[in-house]
Design a protein around this motif. Structure first.
Motif, PDB file in Angstrom:
ATOM      1  N   PHE A 166       0.855  -1.184   0.000  1.00 22.60           N
ATOM      2  CA  PHE A 166       0.000   0.000   0.000  1.00 22.60           C
ATOM      3  C   PHE A 166       0.890   1.232   0.000  1.00 22.60           C
ATOM      4  O   PHE A 166       1.800   1.356   0.830  1.00 22.60           O
TER       5      PHE A 166
ATOM      6  N   VAL B 233      -7.081   1.758   5.376  1.00 19.84           N
ATOM      7  CA  VAL B 233      -5.860   1.076   4.930  1.00 19.84           C
ATOM      8  C   VAL B 233      -5.347   0.143   6.016  1.00 19.84           C
ATOM      9  O   VAL B 233      -4.914  -0.979   5.739  1.00 19.84           O
TER      10      VAL B 233
ATOM     11  N   VAL C 130      -3.000   4.619  -2.886  1.00 24.09           N
ATOM     12  CA  VAL C 130      -4.116   5.287  -2.220  1.00 24.09           C
ATOM     13  C   VAL C 130      -4.082   6.748  -2.640  1.00 24.09           C
ATOM     14  O   VAL C 130      -3.226   7.518  -2.216  1.00 24.09           O
TER      15      VAL C 130
END
Length: 383
Positions: A32, A50, A109
């Motif tokens: 991520f 997340v 993200v």
């Protein structure tokens, strides 16, 4: 920043024990790429999402790394800090190659400022979007900074609709999915994965006196200043207290605007958040836009209905007239606030409906859905 690599034999924490312990035959390496870790003082709903995804995927047997900016904390998954809060956007690429190396899937993200990962990562990429910041750029950069707002808006739109072309995008709500399609993302590349909520545990007592709560980071688009103005109209009718939970760059200005009966609680513990959401008569959410409005679901799980504006994200998390009220303007917001405050029966009915709806949104469902989209992104990638 030290790196933390979890042992595959680590005992699952109580929070994550809901995930199956059997490992899949081929765990994937998932990275991520996000602006903040949940331990950052400026963390909010995006960071919580997340964290829950990373933790849940780790419990399902995936090897998860979070590459982020700013301060970071130890987790049950690996966390790598790439430097400062904003400077890490420039350092993300070299930090990825130096400290991560490779992965089976890179999840970018995108919360306004993009990393443009597809331009430098030659592998499967998935883009996670909470909300598109189209109108927020002007709110954040007004007046003489208007050119910066136009530049930011164009960069964000191009990054989502252009740089991500060919990749899947995950939206956290139908409103976000619609916003992505509006700026040019094809519908068949958008997948909706809702936020979840944890089982809140035993209820705390409801306040015997009127108590209204607003929670969120104190930034412009949350419009707490508007809430404070409306409170001056509502307070003579309802009495009671208005508690603002959260912190941010707007706090000093908002404190100066606050009238009688307003309390600024700042950051609170999970236990105190639970107590306040249980005690509150209503959750108030005056934000101009949200991806989903996670605190709405957190309040709903505790039988606390919400009053919010009929804006993207909140129109997904609040069912108007059932789990709360969606106001079309300032006067209707104040009217709904007063009406529900004066009717315990309506608040009780809406609270029960809110709890029933919140039961449909659990983090284990969110993680499983995201895992399926991640697998689809990997299968569909072509070099």
């Amino acid at each position: 920043m030290p790196q933390h690599v979890p042992s595959p034999l680590r005992t699952a924490s109580p929070r994550s024990a809901q995930y199956p312990q059997a490992l899949p035959p081929h765990p994937r390496r998932i990275v991520f790429l996000a602006r903040r870790d949940l331990g950052n003082p400026a963390a909010g709903g995006s960071e919580l999402l997340v964290d829950r995804l990373a933790e849940g995927l780790t419990r399902l047997g995936h090897q998860v790394t979070l590459l982020c900016g700013g301060p970071a904390s130890y987790r049950d998954y690996r966390v790598v800090s790439a430097g400062g809060d904003l400077g890490h956007f420039l350092r993300a690429r070299p930090a990825f190659h130096r400290q991560v190396g490779d992965c089976d899937l890179l999840v970018e993200v995108c919360n306004g400022l993009p990393y443009l990962a597809p331009l430098w990562h030659h592998g499967p990429t998935l883009c996670l979007v909470n909300h598109v910041h189209t109108d927020l750029w002007t709110m954040r950069f007004g007046g003489p900074l208007a050119p910066a707002a136009r530049l930011g808006r164009r960069l964000e739109h191009w990054a989502l609709a252009g740089a991500q072309r060919g990749n899947l995008l995950v939206a956290v709500s139908p409103s976000t999915a619609h916003a992505l399609h509006t700026i040019g993302v094809e519908r068949d590349r958008i997948r909706v994965v809702h936020n979840g909520v944890e089982e809140p545990g035993p209820r705390a007592a409801r306040s015997p006196e009127p108590l209204f709560v607003a929670m969120g980071r104190l930034v412009e688009y949350k419009r707490i200043d508007l809430l404070l103005r409306l409170w001056e109209r509502v307070r003579p009718v309802t009495g009671g207290r208005l508690v603002i939970v959260g912190d941010g760059p707007e706090r000093q200005r908002l404190t100066q605007l606050a009238g009688p009966g307003v309390e600024f609680a700042g950051h609170v513990s999970e236990a105190e958040k639970h107590r306040l959401l249980c005690a509150a008569w209503l959750l108030l959410h005056p934000s101009a836009v949200e991806g989903w409005g996670l605190v709405v679901t957190e309040a709903a799980a505790r039988e606390t209905p919400a009053v919010a504006f009929d804006v993207p994200g909140l129109r997904d998390s609040v069912v108007d007239g059932e789990t709360g009220v969606l106001a079309r303007g300032e006067s209707s917001f104040a009217a709904a606030w007063c009406t529900l405050a004066l009717s315990a029966h309506r608040r009780t009915l809406m609270g029960r409906a809110a709890r029933e709806r919140a039961a449909r949104y659990r983090w284990n469902h969110t993680v499983r859905r995201f895992e399926a989209v991640a697998a689809e992104a990997v299968r569909g990638w072509t070099p």
